[in-house]
Write a protein that holds these residues in place. Sequence first.
Motif, PDB file in Angstrom:
ATOM      1  N   ILE A  13      47.327  43.311 -17.547  1.00  0.00           N
ATOM      2  CA  ILE A  13      46.127  43.357 -16.712  1.00  0.00           C
ATOM      3  C   ILE A  13      46.332  44.480 -15.704  1.00  0.00           C
ATOM      4  CG2 ILE A  13      44.723  42.108 -15.029  1.00  0.00           C
ATOM      5  CD1 ILE A  13      45.248  39.583 -16.614  1.00  0.00           C
ATOM      6  N   GLU A  17      43.409  40.374 -11.814  1.00  0.00           N
ATOM      7  CA  GLU A  17      43.862  39.046 -12.243  1.00  0.00           C
ATOM      8  C   GLU A  17      43.690  38.039 -11.101  1.00  0.00           C
ATOM      9  OE1 GLU A  17      45.758  41.753 -11.239  1.00  0.00           O
ATOM     10  OE2 GLU A  17      47.392  41.528 -12.667  1.00  0.00           O
ATOM     11  N   HIS A  18      43.590  36.800 -11.442  1.00  0.00           N
ATOM     12  CA  HIS A  18      43.307  35.680 -10.534  1.00  0.00           C
ATOM     13  C   HIS A  18      41.863  35.734 -10.022  1.00  0.00           C
ATOM     14  CE1 HIS A  18      47.092  33.623 -10.622  1.00  0.00           C
ATOM     15  NE2 HIS A  18      47.723  34.782 -10.520  1.00  0.00           N
ATOM     16  N   VAL A  21      39.285  34.715 -12.519  1.00  0.00           N
ATOM     17  CA  VAL A  21      39.061  33.282 -12.774  1.00  0.00           C
ATOM     18  C   VAL A  21      37.828  32.797 -11.988  1.00  0.00           C
ATOM     19  CG1 VAL A  21      40.092  30.970 -12.482  1.00  0.00           C
ATOM     20  CG2 VAL A  21      41.522  32.882 -13.221  1.00  0.00           C
ATOM     21  N   GLY A 105      53.409  37.531 -18.468  1.00  0.00           N
ATOM     22  CA  GLY A 105      52.120  38.169 -18.161  1.00  0.00           C
ATOM     23  C   GLY A 105      51.694  39.185 -19.201  1.00  0.00           C
ATOM     24  N   HIS A 145      46.628  26.984 -19.897  1.00  0.00           N
ATOM     25  CA  HIS A 145      46.332  26.655 -18.494  1.00  0.00           C
ATOM     26  C   HIS A 145      44.846  26.367 -18.411  1.00  0.00           C
ATOM     27  CE1 HIS A 145      44.674  30.521 -16.820  1.00  0.00           C
ATOM     28  NE2 HIS A 145      45.309  31.024 -17.843  1.00  0.00           N
ATOM     29  N   SER A 147      42.029  26.512 -16.927  1.00  0.00           N
ATOM     30  CA  SER A 147      40.792  27.248 -16.669  1.00  0.00           C
ATOM     31  C   SER A 147      40.996  28.753 -16.840  1.00  0.00           C
ATOM     32  CB  SER A 147      40.335  26.973 -15.237  1.00  0.00           C
ATOM     33  OG  SER A 147      41.408  27.295 -14.340  1.00  0.00           O
ATOM     34  N   SER A 149      40.296  32.627 -17.691  1.00  0.00           N
ATOM     35  CA  SER A 149      39.072  33.437 -17.585  1.00  0.00           C
ATOM     36  C   SER A 149      38.616  33.900 -18.965  1.00  0.00           C
ATOM     37  CB  SER A 149      39.342  34.660 -16.716  1.00  0.00           C
ATOM     38  OG  SER A 149      40.346  35.465 -17.320  1.00  0.00           O
ATOM     39  N   ASP A 152      42.634  37.456 -21.512  1.00  0.00           N
ATOM     40  CA  ASP A 152      43.761  37.712 -22.422  1.00  0.00           C
ATOM     41  C   ASP A 152      43.299  37.713 -23.881  1.00  0.00           C
ATOM     42  OD1 ASP A 152      45.296  37.663 -20.156  1.00  0.00           O
ATOM     43  OD2 ASP A 152      46.811  36.289 -20.942  1.00  0.00           O
ATOM     44  N   THR A 192      51.811  31.087 -15.299  1.00  0.00           N
ATOM     45  CA  THR A 192      50.392  31.340 -15.026  1.00  0.00           C
ATOM     46  C   THR A 192      49.720  30.066 -14.529  1.00  0.00           C
ATOM     47  OG1 THR A 192      50.391  33.049 -16.715  1.00  0.00           O
ATOM     48  CG2 THR A 192      48.254  32.229 -16.050  1.00  0.00           C
ATOM     49  N   GLY A 276      49.330  40.167 -14.221  1.00  0.00           N
ATOM     50  CA  GLY A 276      49.252  38.857 -14.869  1.00  0.00           C
ATOM     51  C   GLY A 276      49.337  37.746 -13.834  1.00  0.00           C
TER      52      GLY A 276
HETATM   53  O1  PMV Z   1      48.448  35.286 -18.904  1.00  0.00           O
HETATM   54  P1  PMV Z   1      48.746  36.071 -17.694  1.00  0.00           P
HETATM   55  O2  PMV Z   1      49.947  35.625 -16.956  1.00  0.00           O
HETATM   56  O3  PMV Z   1      48.668  37.542 -17.920  1.00  0.00           O
HETATM   57  O4  PMV Z   1      47.588  35.741 -16.603  1.00  0.00           O
HETATM   58  C1  PMV Z   1      46.274  35.790 -16.896  1.00  0.00           C
HETATM   59  C2  PMV Z   1      45.502  36.275 -15.734  1.00  0.00           C
HETATM   60  C3  PMV Z   1      44.965  35.260 -14.740  1.00  0.00           C
HETATM   61  O5  PMV Z   1      43.879  35.912 -14.094  1.00  0.00           O
HETATM   62  C4  PMV Z   1      46.028  34.913 -13.714  1.00  0.00           C
HETATM   63  C5  PMV Z   1      44.472  33.985 -15.387  1.00  0.00           C
HETATM   64  C6  PMV Z   1      43.244  34.151 -16.245  1.00  0.00           C
HETATM   65  O6  PMV Z   1      42.969  33.248 -17.017  1.00  0.00           O
HETATM   66  O7  PMV Z   1      42.533  35.161 -16.123  1.00  0.00           O
END
Ligand code: PMV
Length: 322
Positions: A13, A17-18, A21, A105, A145, A147, A149, A152, A192, A276
Amino acid sequence: MPAISCSAPGKVILCGEHAVVYGAPAIALPVFQVSTVTKIFAHPQDPTGTVQIIAPSISLNSPVDSLPELNPLKVAVDLVMKEFHIDHIPACEIRIQSTLPLAAGMGSSASVTISLVRAVSTFLGHPLDNEVVNRIGFEVEKLHHGSPSGIDNSVITYTMPVFFQQGKPIEYLKIASPFTLIIADSGKKGSTAEAVAGVRQWRQMNQPHFNAWLEEIRKITLQIKESLEIGNLEAVGLNLTLNHELLKASGVSNSELDALVTTALKSGAAGAKLSGGGLGGNIIALVNKEQAPAVVQSLLACGAVKTIITDIPASSGNQAKK
Ligand code: PMV
């Protein structure tokens, strides 16, 4: 010889990120130096429905039917069967091999799901189109996890740089000038789910502060998008670092990630941030291609356990096709 072989890349990302969501946009890039490959070997001598799934990186070797109902691999296979309106698939062995680091991530769970869904549907004779693959990928991400977004599964399905916002069609990002990113693994496993839960708690406790934070990240992501469209990499770098500061404020960074970001900047990166979920995993640093080896050396000396240098090519940025 495998009957079928399908692969999916990893991802990082770039920003947002975050915040993504909670409806803000975010930018993600596929990373092709790491990948998941799913191979399916037909076992025509066995009864239909006899499906063995083998994933050495998680020490798994089990009949699919014996996996718990909510096991993400089982759910992915079940959702493909549902698309085909069938209850069983012909007997086979499914082998999943991934070079993606876990909990770092880089999208390991989505990469595994997408390669698996593509392989099973291809094995059944009808490779599913991207829209369906992405939808199944999203359903399975929910198991990892609660919820997600959806960013990924989207970037890994479409394998293009994406500007992503929940509920909106995925946009391919326009990138005017190619650029180089270093991805550096802090060696500490991220979580995450834990990071997302932490941000949610912070939001509940301090809504006005959270809203201001969300707005700042939204602006940063839009500025990064515009800067990429005109090839202003200096502005991209500055905004990446600002994004890191905001992520730090939300509690998803840690001392290892902060140290790597500081080191990258001191050794000449134009910008750096965690990437991430955080609480471990990777940082990314935007660098001149020529500088990359020196920055990598500094990051390794600062404790990074692995680095990847990835060149992001220019791209025209059309709307994603189904
Ligand atoms: O899967 P990761 O660790 O790259 O995190 C995903 C990014 C977040 O915004 C933290 C969660 C999401 O679902 O978008």
